[in-house]
Design a protein around this motif. Structure first.
Motif, PDB file in Angstrom:
ATOM      1  N   ARG A  30       0.844  -1.197   0.000  1.00 48.34           N
ATOM      2  CA  ARG A  30       0.000   0.000   0.000  1.00 48.34           C
ATOM      3  C   ARG A  30       0.878   1.244   0.000  1.00 48.34           C
ATOM      4  O   ARG A  30       1.986   1.230   0.542  1.00 48.34           O
ATOM      5  CB  ARG A  30      -0.905   0.008   1.232  1.00 48.34           C
ATOM      6  N   ASP A  31       0.366   2.315  -0.595  1.00 49.19           N
ATOM      7  CA  ASP A  31       1.095   3.579  -0.580  1.00 49.19           C
ATOM      8  C   ASP A  31       1.358   3.994   0.863  1.00 49.19           C
ATOM      9  O   ASP A  31       0.468   3.924   1.718  1.00 49.19           O
ATOM     10  CB  ASP A  31       0.303   4.677  -1.290  1.00 49.19           C
ATOM     11  N   GLY A  32       2.578   4.421   1.113  1.00 50.00           N
ATOM     12  CA  GLY A  32       2.932   4.860   2.457  1.00 50.00           C
ATOM     13  C   GLY A  32       3.496   3.768   3.343  1.00 50.00           C
ATOM     14  O   GLY A  32       4.019   4.061   4.415  1.00 50.00           O
ATOM     15  N   ASP A  33       3.405   2.486   2.907  1.00 48.60           N
ATOM     16  CA  ASP A  33       4.004   1.409   3.692  1.00 48.60           C
ATOM     17  C   ASP A  33       5.511   1.581   3.738  1.00 48.60           C
ATOM     18  O   ASP A  33       6.137   1.992   2.751  1.00 48.60           O
ATOM     19  CB  ASP A  33       3.677   0.035   3.086  1.00 48.60           C
ATOM     20  N   ASP A  34       6.104   1.271   4.871  1.00 49.68           N
ATOM     21  CA  ASP A  34       7.560   1.357   5.049  1.00 49.68           C
ATOM     22  C   ASP A  34       8.036  -0.017   5.504  1.00 49.68           C
ATOM     23  O   ASP A  34       7.936  -0.360   6.676  1.00 49.68           O
ATOM     24  CB  ASP A  34       7.899   2.430   6.082  1.00 49.68           C
TER      25      ASP A  34
END
Length: 199
Positions: A30-34
């Motif tokens: 997902r966008d923003g996953d680190d």
């Protein structure tokens, strides 16, 4: 695996590492996953599974994922995510804790994780721990299943307080309850420490 969720196939032979293929997107990212950790595990049937996790931060738990994977000439071919579970540690207990800084799967399916904390200034003090986080199993449909422990339960097998001032970000496990920890102590450099699992 890069922090944004791209996986690469690297072959190490004759003292040289060669990029074979990549990047391949991890399923379910997902966008923003680190992302902070990645491991492969082969079960007794010969099937290979991938397990990876976001690092989590402060009160936000890490999220651990698992899927089947095949490694071919064009890189990893991931199946769908068959297991997804949140995970948080009781130590370190500072607000800047990375819930999972690395993750490895032992041959029996035990999920081992490191966690770490430290200030953004880069001088520490740092604290770390290595935990038995739970188990990776395989069900009758040959899908990966995660059974991770809830937050109060994981007891640190190895614990490094702020007095030790170490930030573990890499794990390797060896036979006979031996292991090595790789630390990234920011402005204080880093080190590789050989240790026993548990005291």
């Amino acid at each position: 695996m890069a922090s944004g969720g791209d996986a690469f196939h690297i072959v190490v032979a004759n003292g040289r590492a060669t990029l074979q293929a990549g990047p391949v997107a991890l399923p379910g990212r997902r966008d923003g996953d680190d992302y902070e950790s990645f491991a492969l595990h082969r079960d007794r049937s010969g099937r290979t599974f991938a397990v990876w996790a976001t690092r989590g931060s402060g009160d936000r738990p890490a999220v651990v994922h698992a899927s089947s994977v095949r490694i071919g000439a064009y890189g990893p071919d991931f199946g769908t995510v068959s297991a997804r579970q949140e995970f948080a540690v009781p130590f370190p207990d500072r607000g800047d804790v990375r819930q999972i800084s690395d993750l490895k799967i032992l041959p029996d399916g035990t999920v081992m994780v490191s966690s770490a904390s430290g200030t953004d200034a880069g001088d520490g003090p740092f604290a770390s721990a290595v935990h038995d986080a739970g188990r990776l199993t395989v069900n009758a449909a040959h899908d990966a299943v995660l059974r991770l422990k809830p937050k109060p339960e994981p007891t640190p097998l190895n614990l490094f307080t702020e007095r030790d001032n170490r930030k573990i970000e890499a794990l390797a496990f060896l036979p006979g309850r031996h292991a090595s920890w790789g630390t990234d102590d920011e402005n204080n450099g880093g080190r590789v420490k050989f240790d026993r699992v548990g005291r």
